[in-house]
Enzyme design. Structure first.
Site, mmCIF file in Angstrom:
data_model
loop_
_atom_site.group_PDB
_atom_site.id
_atom_site.type_symbol
_atom_site.label_atom_id
_atom_site.label_comp_id
_atom_site.label_asym_id
_atom_site.label_seq_id
_atom_site.Cartn_x
_atom_site.Cartn_y
_atom_site.Cartn_z
ATOM 1 N N GLU A 1 33.632 30.387 38.299
ATOM 2 C CA GLU A 1 33.691 30.110 36.713
ATOM 3 C C GLU A 1 34.505 28.973 36.282
ATOM 4 O O GLU A 1 34.295 28.097 35.523
ATOM 5 C CB GLU A 1 34.199 31.453 36.080
ATOM 6 C CG GLU A 1 34.574 31.498 34.538
ATOM 7 C CD GLU A 1 33.190 31.380 33.760
ATOM 8 O OE1 GLU A 1 31.990 31.917 34.551
ATOM 9 O OE2 GLU A 1 33.038 30.659 32.893
ATOM 10 N N ASP A 2 35.688 28.679 37.007
ATOM 11 C CA ASP A 2 36.617 27.598 36.820
ATOM 12 C C ASP A 2 36.809 26.420 37.613
ATOM 13 O O ASP A 2 37.327 25.381 37.381
ATOM 14 C CB ASP A 2 38.098 28.335 36.729
ATOM 15 C CG ASP A 2 38.324 29.440 35.694
ATOM 16 O OD1 ASP A 2 37.369 29.648 34.758
ATOM 17 O OD2 ASP A 2 39.173 30.193 35.753
ATOM 18 N N HIS B 1 37.944 35.094 43.087
ATOM 19 C CA HIS B 1 37.321 35.692 41.825
ATOM 20 C C HIS B 1 37.297 34.729 40.603
ATOM 21 O O HIS B 1 36.300 34.719 40.052
ATOM 22 C CB HIS B 1 37.994 36.743 41.390
ATOM 23 C CG HIS B 1 39.312 36.582 40.466
ATOM 24 N ND1 HIS B 1 40.606 36.462 41.154
ATOM 25 C CD2 HIS B 1 39.530 36.564 39.107
ATOM 26 C CE1 HIS B 1 41.171 36.207 40.174
ATOM 27 N NE2 HIS B 1 40.854 36.349 39.125
ATOM 28 N N HIS C 1 47.654 32.784 40.719
ATOM 29 C CA HIS C 1 47.139 34.009 39.925
ATOM 30 C C HIS C 1 46.170 34.664 41.089
ATOM 31 O O HIS C 1 46.256 36.106 41.185
ATOM 32 C CB HIS C 1 46.413 33.591 38.755
ATOM 33 C CG HIS C 1 45.386 34.394 38.360
ATOM 34 N ND1 HIS C 1 45.816 35.529 37.856
ATOM 35 C CD2 HIS C 1 44.073 34.416 38.072
ATOM 36 C CE1 HIS C 1 44.850 36.356 37.427
ATOM 37 N NE2 HIS C 1 43.647 35.569 37.585
ATOM 38 N N ASP D 1 43.086 41.853 38.256
ATOM 39 C CA ASP D 1 42.962 40.517 37.699
ATOM 40 C C ASP D 1 43.496 40.922 36.157
ATOM 41 O O ASP D 1 44.518 39.910 35.697
ATOM 42 C CB ASP D 1 41.519 40.085 37.407
ATOM 43 C CG ASP D 1 41.445 38.845 36.749
ATOM 44 O OD1 ASP D 1 42.355 37.950 36.757
ATOM 45 O OD2 ASP D 1 40.442 38.446 35.851
ATOM 46 N N ASP E 1 59.457 66.740 26.446
ATOM 47 C CA ASP E 1 58.956 66.367 27.859
ATOM 48 C C ASP E 1 59.228 65.017 28.155
ATOM 49 O O ASP E 1 58.091 64.586 28.723
ATOM 50 C CB ASP E 1 57.404 66.959 27.832
ATOM 51 C CG ASP E 1 56.720 66.284 26.953
ATOM 52 O OD1 ASP E 1 57.093 65.661 26.159
ATOM 53 O OD2 ASP E 1 55.395 66.326 27.065
#
Ligand code: MN
Length: 730
Positions: free
Chosen positions: A76-77, A72, A48, A139, A259
């Site tokens: 956090e993870d 990134h 990812h 992301d 259009d």
């Protein structure tokens, strides 16, 4: 999964001076940190951040942004910390990762207050360095591309958040391609049926028009090259989401769109843009009103281009956008276009800050500092993000988002159904305004309410929100029903009184089965509407009365008699005008269950009678009305009524008089003068000249009551030019 050398290659393709070592270290660090973590798809998680970095290499961003993208999700993870990243990769990258970590937990699809707070955090984080926003958007794009692996409910929530927050933000930053891809991916999850329909129709459209499109493209390219202009011409179909939005906004079908297909002409210089425009306009007729020059006046997000529509070779409308390569890059990448590697060096964050899209972001964040609350700020920002909506506020600062064209009535119903139903007026930004004013962004709307108010049925066609429309329909239906029920109760009260038996809701409830109605209100409304006869209700409640035939009950008002024949209202002789047992009639207008005979109706003071019409309630006639003869054989439809006007002279009533006058100059003037002097209104005058001596005139007046009408008539009779005056009742 992308290999280490592939990432470096991608960057080196546009930036030969890229810091290979830095990219390698980031790759290895993130790979180790994420270890065996898996995504919902079952793929290794590390794929990812690499895909996110790849999206950013397409935008040709600098090393720091690419590295931040790779890192990134680590803080956090995983066990990684900001301090560690600062010491390993430097504070520039550390700050980017920190900003992204802060954004990680934002959840916009929650309560309003949290949404505001989250949006504020997002903008604060991205305002510090716009590259945070670029990574965040990449992301989100990758997450949207892989959304199929998420749980269904989560998918819709994330897709909605994407359409509401991220796509408009990308658009505001000028990143048109990104915006469109986000919207399309989200559209598929939010409205799968509409998406499939449009995709199918679009494929059909392309198949049917392939040849035409190719020929226009060829003809255009040829005619430009003949004049020595180097141009690339590309046909391009509108995206499904914007097709759908347009269909929704204009309430039209796919086939009515003109259009769907357009052409983009990319040329080397600004001068060329205008030359191309000249060539196109002299080759094909232009459609008036469609030419726009966004080169001399760029859009707020830096977008520049010439737009025009012409009637093409096959007589179909052809939309064209003409711009330079540079403008095309800005149109595609927006704020990121300013970061594109150029002149042998990487553009800095500072250069991106020069873009007016980024300037907007800065200004927006400045207003944040002045906002009292996160909500207020969200409101400010949303105002600029969403163009097809208006954002208004209640006096207490509650934000109400409405579609463009919405009125204060829509606003009222959006706040609460009760607020809409009781609205009688409004103040916009502190000043009285009509309830049908079109609301503007930022308006503060205060609804003036009144108890017992029923929304006029006409509102239904004047509001733009479905919620308001449905609520108005419900409220007017309920009001009509209440009025019929009220009338029905009065009819029943008097009928029961006449037979000397008490009426109560409990007694009615007990008889519901015999009356084949499910509620007491049903019974009352049916009687009021003339669909059920009071005699039938009396017999259902007191079955023992069924065979009785008796004279009027002692003490009952009026010299009436009754006959309990099946299928009839109890019939009474007409009461005196002030007989309290008659049903009080309060006048025109507010009471929908009571109407007045058209043309030459009753005025207060007239003795009146009501005629029930099934489904319509009661119509009031003056007792002398010749129209009543038509109901002679339907005694069950007759109803005793009397006037009950609380405020005298609150409302005028229509009356009709007929005059015969001598043909003399100034006769009409004299007549109108008399009427005006006596405070009468003239609604209409009809003249007829049966012979050369006389004129017959029918005058429709609006008068307060019978006394008033008679005063006018007797005054008219005194005029020598008038030979006869009579009141006409229909
Ligand atoms: Mn992520």
């Amino acid at each position: 999964m992308m290999r280490q050398y592939e990432l470096v290659d991608r960057v080196k393709r546009y930036n030969p001076n890229a810091d290979e070592g830095l990219l390698d270290r980031a790759y290895v660090y993130a790979m180790k940190a994420h270890g065996t973590q898996k995504r919902a798809s079952g793929d290794p998680f590390f794929a990812h951040p690499l895909e996110v970095a790849a999206i950013l290499t397409d935008m040709r961003l600098d090393d720091a942004t690419i590295v931040a993208a790779v890192l990134h999700d680590t803080v956090e993870d995983t066990a990684a910390t900001i301090d560690e990243i600062n010491s390993l990769f430097g504070t520039e990258i550390g700050q980017l990762v920190d900003g992204l970590t802060k954004l990680k937990k934002l959840d916009f699809v929650s309560k309003k207050a949290t949404q505001g707070e989250n949006f504020r955090k997002l903008l604060l984080a991205v305002a510090a360095d716009v590259r945070v926003l670029l990574v965040k958007l990449a992301d989100r794009l990758h997450n949207m591309r892989t959304l199929d692996h998420m749980r269904a409910d989560k998918r819709v929530r994330i897709a909605e958040e994407t359409v509401e927050i991220y796509a408009p933000l990308a658009g505001r930053m000028g990143m048109q391609e990104l915006r469109e891809e986000l919207e399309e991916l989200a559209f598929r999850h939010i409205k799968p049926d509409a998406y499939t329909l449009i995709i199918t129709k679009l494929a059909g459209f392309k198949a049917a028009n392939d040849a035409v499109i190719a020929s226009i493209e060829r003809e255009l390219a040829q005619s430009l090259s003949e004049r020595g202009i180097k141009a690339s011409v590309k046909g391009r179909a509108k995206r499904p989401y914007s097709i759908w939005r347009k269909m929704e906004r204009k309430s039209i079908s796919f086939e009515q769109l003109s259009d769907i297909f357009g052409f983009r002409v990319i040329v080397p210089s600004i001068e060329d843009c205008y030359r191309v425009l000249g060539i196109i306009h002299t080759t094909w007729p232009m459609v008036p009103g469609r030419y726009k020059d966004y080169i001399s006046t760029p859009k707020q997000n830096d977008y520049r281009s010439l737009h025009t529509t012409v009637v093409g070779p096959g007589h179909e409308r052809v939309e064209l956008q003409i711009r330079t390569e540079g403008m095309d890059r800005v149109a595609e990448y927006g704020v990121a276009a300013h970061a594109i590697y150029k002149d042998g060096r990487t553009a800095s964050a500072k250069e991106m800050s020069d873009s007016s899209a980024y300037q907007w972001l800065r200004r927006t964040v400045d207003t944040l500092a002045e906002s009292a609350s996160p909500e207020e700020f969200l409101e400010h920002t949303k105002l600029e993000l969403f163009h097809d909506q208006v954002f208004c506020f209640s006096p207490k600062g509650l934000l109400i988002a409405l579609p463009r064209g919405a009125t204060p009535i829509d606003f009222g119903y959006a706040v609460h159904t009760d607020v809409g139903n009781s609205a009688v007026g409004c103040k916009i930004n502190g000043r009285n305004a009509p309830l049908l004013t079109e609301l503007q962004n930022g308006d503060e709307v205060e609804i003036v309410r009144s108890k017992g108010q029923v929304p006029p049925a006409a509102w239904e066609s004047l509001v733009v929100t479905g919620k308001a429309r449905a609520a108005i329909r419900r409220a007017t239906r309920a009001a009509v029903r209440r009025q019929y029920a009220g009338l029905g109760r009065q009819i029943l009260e008097r009928s029961f009184e006449r037979v000397g038996r008490p009426l109560s809701d409990d007694k009615l409830k007990a008889a519901l089965g015999r009356l084949a109605r499910s509620t007491v209100e049903d019974v009352l409304a049916s009687v009021g509407r003339g669909e059920m006869f009071s005699g039938d209700v009396v017999r259902a409640v007191y079955p023992d009365l069924e065979t009785e035939k008796r004279p009027p009950v002692e003490g009952a008002k009026g010299p009436g008699w009754f006959d309990l024949k099946q299928g009839e209202n109890l019939k009474f002789k007409l009461p005196n005008a002030d007989d309290p047992s008659a049903i009080p009639i309060s006048g025109l207008g507010s009471d929908l269950a009571v109407r007045f005979a058209p043309d030459g109706g009753a005025v207060p003071g007239d003795r009146i009678v009501g005629i029930m019409s099934p489904g319509e309630g009661v119509t009031i006639y003056p007792i002398q009305s010749p129209a009543l003869a038509a109901f002679d054989n339907e005694p069950e439809r007759w109803l005793d009524v009397r006037w009950d006007l609380e405020d005298k002279r609150m409302r005028r009533f229509p009356a009709r008089i007929m005059l015969q006058s001598i043909n003399e100059p100034g006769t009409l003037a004299q007549i109108t003068q008399v009427i005006a002097e006596h405070d009468g209104n003239i609604d209409a005058v009809k003249m007829d000249r049966p012979n050369s001596d006389f004129t017959d005139m029918t005058v429709d007046l609006a008068v307060w009551d019978l006394k008033h009408l008679n005063a006018i008539i007797s005054e008219l009779r005194q005029k020598p030019v008038i030979s006869a005056v009579d009141r006409i009742v229909a």
